[in-house]
Design a protein around this motif. Structure first.
Motif, PDB file in Angstrom:
ATOM      1  N   PRO A 183       0.829   5.656  12.172  1.00 52.64           N
ATOM      2  CA  PRO A 183       0.443   5.283  10.802  1.00 52.64           C
ATOM      3  C   PRO A 183      -0.692   4.258  10.829  1.00 52.64           C
ATOM      4  CG  PRO A 183       2.461   4.150  11.425  1.00 52.64           C
ATOM      5  CD  PRO A 183       2.110   5.042  12.581  1.00 52.64           C
ATOM      6  N   PHE A 184      -1.349   4.113   9.703  1.00 53.67           N
ATOM      7  CA  PHE A 184      -2.411   3.110   9.560  1.00 53.67           C
ATOM      8  C   PHE A 184      -1.784   1.931   8.816  1.00 53.67           C
ATOM      9  CE2 PHE A 184      -6.332   1.623   7.246  1.00 53.67           C
ATOM     10  CZ  PHE A 184      -7.049   1.243   8.369  1.00 53.67           C
ATOM     11  N   THR A 185      -1.678   0.793   9.482  1.00 56.64           N
ATOM     12  CA  THR A 185      -0.931  -0.333   8.922  1.00 56.64           C
ATOM     13  C   THR A 185      -1.840  -1.561   8.814  1.00 56.64           C
ATOM     14  OG1 THR A 185       0.885   0.562  10.234  1.00 56.64           O
ATOM     15  CG2 THR A 185       1.311  -1.489   9.084  1.00 56.64           C
ATOM     16  N   LEU A 186      -1.679  -2.263   7.727  1.00 54.58           N
ATOM     17  CA  LEU A 186      -2.517  -3.433   7.463  1.00 54.58           C
ATOM     18  C   LEU A 186      -1.658  -4.683   7.338  1.00 54.58           C
ATOM     19  CD1 LEU A 186      -4.692  -1.732   4.726  1.00 54.58           C
ATOM     20  CD2 LEU A 186      -5.417  -2.282   7.053  1.00 54.58           C
ATOM     21  N   ARG A 187      -2.286  -5.827   7.542  1.00 58.87           N
ATOM     22  CA  ARG A 187      -1.640  -7.106   7.274  1.00 58.87           C
ATOM     23  C   ARG A 187      -2.445  -7.815   6.195  1.00 58.87           C
ATOM     24  NH1 ARG A 187      -3.014  -9.960  11.683  1.00 58.87           N
ATOM     25  NH2 ARG A 187      -4.412 -11.382  10.607  1.00 58.87           N
ATOM     26  N   VAL A 188      -1.725  -8.266   5.190  1.00 58.65           N
ATOM     27  CA  VAL A 188      -2.383  -8.986   4.100  1.00 58.65           C
ATOM     28  C   VAL A 188      -2.567 -10.439   4.517  1.00 58.65           C
ATOM     29  CG1 VAL A 188      -2.105  -9.754   1.720  1.00 58.65           C
ATOM     30  CG2 VAL A 188      -1.329  -7.473   2.392  1.00 58.65           C
ATOM     31  N   ALA A 206      -1.063   3.640  -0.750  1.00 57.13           N
ATOM     32  CA  ALA A 206      -0.662   2.348  -0.171  1.00 57.13           C
ATOM     33  C   ALA A 206       0.793   2.056  -0.531  1.00 57.13           C
ATOM     34  CB  ALA A 206      -1.555   1.232  -0.705  1.00 57.13           C
ATOM     35  N   ARG A 207       1.570   1.587   0.462  1.00 60.56           N
ATOM     36  CA  ARG A 207       2.961   1.199   0.191  1.00 60.56           C
ATOM     37  C   ARG A 207       3.320   0.015   1.075  1.00 60.56           C
ATOM     38  NH1 ARG A 207       6.558   2.441   4.336  1.00 60.56           N
ATOM     39  NH2 ARG A 207       5.839   4.061   5.755  1.00 60.56           N
ATOM     40  N   ALA A 208       4.317  -0.765   0.621  1.00 62.54           N
ATOM     41  CA  ALA A 208       4.736  -1.940   1.386  1.00 62.54           C
ATOM     42  C   ALA A 208       5.533  -1.518   2.618  1.00 62.54           C
ATOM     43  CB  ALA A 208       5.612  -2.822   0.496  1.00 62.54           C
ATOM     44  N   GLY A 209       5.365  -2.264   3.721  1.00 65.22           N
ATOM     45  CA  GLY A 209       6.223  -2.067   4.885  1.00 65.22           C
ATOM     46  C   GLY A 209       7.604  -2.618   4.571  1.00 65.22           C
ATOM     47  N   TYR A 210       8.608  -2.220   5.363  1.00 69.78           N
ATOM     48  CA  TYR A 210       9.952  -2.640   4.994  1.00 69.78           C
ATOM     49  C   TYR A 210      10.520  -3.742   5.878  1.00 69.78           C
ATOM     50  CZ  TYR A 210      11.269   0.741   8.615  1.00 69.78           C
ATOM     51  OH  TYR A 210      11.357   1.422   9.791  1.00 69.78           O
ATOM     52  N   ILE A 211       9.809  -4.117   6.958  1.00 76.32           N
ATOM     53  CA  ILE A 211      10.340  -5.207   7.787  1.00 76.32           C
ATOM     54  C   ILE A 211       9.425  -6.435   7.723  1.00 76.32           C
ATOM     55  CG2 ILE A 211      11.571  -5.656   9.954  1.00 76.32           C
ATOM     56  CD1 ILE A 211      10.828  -2.971  10.962  1.00 76.32           C
ATOM     57  N   ALA A 212       8.152  -6.252   7.948  1.00 78.79           N
ATOM     58  CA  ALA A 212       7.246  -7.404   7.976  1.00 78.79           C
ATOM     59  C   ALA A 212       6.739  -7.670   6.550  1.00 78.79           C
ATOM     60  CB  ALA A 212       6.083  -7.144   8.928  1.00 78.79           C
ATOM     61  N   PRO A 213       6.852  -8.911   6.069  1.00 75.66           N
ATOM     62  CA  PRO A 213       6.639  -9.184   4.638  1.00 75.66           C
ATOM     63  C   PRO A 213       5.197  -9.029   4.163  1.00 75.66           C
ATOM     64  CG  PRO A 213       7.077 -11.210   5.850  1.00 75.66           C
ATOM     65  CD  PRO A 213       7.330 -10.093   6.799  1.00 75.66           C
ATOM     66  N   TYR A 214       4.231  -9.009   5.074  1.00 70.66           N
ATOM     67  CA  TYR A 214       2.827  -8.871   4.632  1.00 70.66           C
ATOM     68  C   TYR A 214       2.233  -7.528   5.082  1.00 70.66           C
ATOM     69  CZ  TYR A 214       3.422 -13.656   3.316  1.00 70.66           C
ATOM     70  OH  TYR A 214       3.893 -14.790   2.712  1.00 70.66           O
ATOM     71  N   SER A 215       3.084  -6.577   5.438  1.00 72.53           N
ATOM     72  CA  SER A 215       2.570  -5.302   5.960  1.00 72.53           C
ATOM     73  C   SER A 215       2.404  -4.271   4.850  1.00 72.53           C
ATOM     74  CB  SER A 215       3.517  -4.758   7.034  1.00 72.53           C
ATOM     75  OG  SER A 215       4.797  -4.538   6.475  1.00 72.53           O
ATOM     76  N   ILE A 216       1.376  -3.432   5.014  1.00 71.19           N
ATOM     77  CA  ILE A 216       1.106  -2.334   4.074  1.00 71.19           C
ATOM     78  C   ILE A 216       0.770  -1.093   4.895  1.00 71.19           C
ATOM     79  CG2 ILE A 216      -0.490  -1.450   2.323  1.00 71.19           C
ATOM     80  CD1 ILE A 216      -0.979  -4.232   1.352  1.00 71.19           C
ATOM     81  N   TYR A 217       1.375   0.030   4.533  1.00 68.63           N
ATOM     82  CA  TYR A 217       1.001   1.320   5.141  1.00 68.63           C
ATOM     83  C   TYR A 217       0.016   2.008   4.201  1.00 68.63           C
ATOM     84  CZ  TYR A 217       4.766   0.840   8.520  1.00 68.63           C
ATOM     85  OH  TYR A 217       5.554   0.408   9.552  1.00 68.63           O
ATOM     86  N   LEU A 218      -1.021   2.593   4.779  1.00 66.97           N
ATOM     87  CA  LEU A 218      -2.022   3.292   3.966  1.00 66.97           C
ATOM     88  C   LEU A 218      -2.197   4.704   4.526  1.00 66.97           C
ATOM     89  CD1 LEU A 218      -4.051   3.005   1.637  1.00 66.97           C
ATOM     90  CD2 LEU A 218      -5.748   2.272   3.326  1.00 66.97           C
ATOM     91  N   GLN A 219      -1.964   5.676   3.667  1.00 68.43           N
ATOM     92  CA  GLN A 219      -2.018   7.085   4.102  1.00 68.43           C
ATOM     93  C   GLN A 219      -2.838   7.875   3.082  1.00 68.43           C
ATOM     94  OE1 GLN A 219      -0.926   9.031   6.554  1.00 68.43           O
ATOM     95  NE2 GLN A 219      -1.331  10.938   5.500  1.00 68.43           N
TER      96      GLN A 219
END
Ligand SMILES: C[S@@+](CC[C@H](N)C(=O)[O-])C[C@H]1O[C@@H](n2cnc3c(N)ncnc32)[C@H](O)[C@@H]1O
Length: 447
Positions: A183-188, A206-219
């Motif tokens: 996946p393509f994952t970002l950190r805010v 774009a959707r929020a990751g479920y473990i790391a609080p500043y993570s975003i998945y972009l697909q």
């Protein structure tokens, strides 16, 4: 001659397939050690759809190398000579495209004989035509239906055996996950925006990751320069599991923090975002990789103290003032991130693991005395091998009675001897390990 004709005749269009074979020939040279795919791709700055096709072929061939090679070898009446490695790689690229890409089969079959001529191997044009035509009639599953499972799953024998020993119920699933595109994952950057605002600005996909609080998945993934605020440091590319070690490191706001083994600086930048007022130092062995940390921090508009030195030998770089917190993101087998770095499967050898385990243990032992009583050391690897992870930390805890494992283990986490083991998950985080180790406050600081 009209200008437009002149341009047509003088501007050579780079051929993405030819570039892919040239890049692969450096990564998988057939004989001797290959170079890292990531590093090699820096020398092939193809843009747009051509660049996308070239990178897709390079990653795809490395990811699926074993089953592709297995079927190709069965088609050859005599083995290809070592000097014909570029031809082999071209055939593997053609097979990968046929079995994994959406490009039309007839276009693929027609392209590779021409590519063999460009590789100065006109003798292979007929072979390419015959092999690819035959492959276009079947699927990869049919092609390797009778092959042993580790060939189908494209893993070296030694690694699959180790996974079966370490994770008897999970080895197949881990291997299958590693055949997926990551996946393509970002950190805010929390100093610049809220995660919800970043998701809104990124829009669809774009959707929020479920473990790391500043993570975003972009697909689907986007070129980083098209991400809102990327150039200003508002977002960084970082896997969700890789965000956890810095996230879980505890330190006073103005504390003294060491990021040991810091390059290219992904976690250094994250630590700076989390602890903007801290006295943060980043240590790295390789001088040229220190420059990568500097570049990454410059994009985030920040800076830290950069130290060059060996984490297992602090007397050469430590000023004698203890740290409140230490992040040790240790050099490791990278067996948790094979979907991102599939060439690692073919470069890593079984004999490397013991050397890495020994280095990691020496680093842990050397850095621990630099930590203040009450301080925290987070040990992390992007490995899924227990000797580098929970076995390593279990042995450390036995050697260091003042060290206490305080790693959070959320519900559903795999139980291991110490720390937290994450596995590569489809559409989810990479394989990763971390342990949060607290130094009991009664402990004396060694000199
Ligand atoms: C897993 S990478 C670190 C990734 C980094 N923490 C990040 O998030 O971007 C490990 C790093 O350790 C460095 N390294 C290897 N041996 C080292 C040593 N003895 N002392 C310090 N750094 C070392 C490697 O050059 C590499 O840059």
């Amino acid at each position: 001659m009209p200008l437009s004709m002149n341009l047509v005749t003088t501007v050579a269009t780079p051929d993405p397939r030819l570039s892919a074979v040239r890049a692969l020939n450096r990564v998988l040279p057939g004989k001797g050690d290959g170079e890292s795919l990531r590093e090699v791709l820096r020398d092939f700055p193809l843009q747009g759809s051509d660049g996308g096709q070239m990178r897709d072929i390079c990653f795809g061939v490395c990811r699926h190398l074993r089953p592709l090679n297995h079927w190709l070898n069965q088609q050859l009446s005599k083995p290809l000579k070592g000097s014909a490695q570029p031809v082999r790689l071209a055939l593997l690229a053609g097979l990968y495209e046929l079995w994994f890409s959406n490009r039309p089969a007839h276009a693929i079959v027609n392209a590779y004989p021409q590519l063999c001529r460009k590789l100065k191997a006109p003798w292979a044009a007929g072979l390419s035509n015959a092999v690819l035509r035959k492959a276009s009639q079947i699927t990869l599953e049919q092609a390797v239906a009778d092959a042993p499972i580790n060939i189908q799953l494209s893993l070296p024998d030694w690694l699959f055996k180790r996974w079966e020993k370490d994770w008897p119920n999970n080895a197949d699933a881990m291997a299958r996950a590693n055949l997926q595109t990551p996946p393509f994952t970002l950190r805010v950057n929390r100093q610049q925006q809220q995660r919800a605002d970043a998701i809104a600005a990124l829009g669809e996909g774009a959707r929020a990751g479920y473990i790391a609080p500043y993570s975003i998945y972009l697909q689907p993934a986007r070129p980083v320069l098209q991400l809102p605020g990327f150039e200003q440091g508002a977002l960084s590319v970082q896997d969700e599991a890789a965000q956890l070690p810095a996230e879980l490191l505890q330190a006073p706001a103005k504390g003294r923090i060491l990021d040991a083994c810091a390059a290219p600086g992904g976690k250094t930048g994250q630590l700076r975002e989390k602890f903007p007022a801290a006295d943060l130092s980043a240590l790295e062995l390789e001088g040229k990789r220190l420059a990568r940390i500097r570049e990454n921090l410059a994009r985030l508009g920040t800076d830290v103290t950069l130290l060059q030195g060996d984490a297992s030998d602090p007397k050469t770089w430590w000023d004698g003032t203890p740290f409140d917190a230490i992040l040790l993101d240790a050099p490791c087998s990278a067996t948790g991130i094979l979907r991102r770095q599939p060439d690692v499967k073919w470069h890593r050898k079984a004999s490397d693991i013991g050397v890495l385990v020994d280095l990691q243990a020496r680093m842990l032992d050397a850095l621990w005395p630099l930590l203040k009583p009450g301080g925290m050391l987070v040990y992390a690897t992007c490995s899924v091998l227990r000797d580098e992870n929970d076995h390593q930390v279990r042995n450390f805890l036995q050697r260091q009675p003042q060290a206490r494992d305080v790693t959070p283990r959320p519900e559903g986490a795999t139980m291991v001897d110490a720390g937290w083991q994450l596995f590569p998950e489809q559409h989810g985080p990479d394989g990763f390990y971390l342990a949060c180790l607290r130094k009991e406050s009664g402990a004396q600081l060694s000199s």
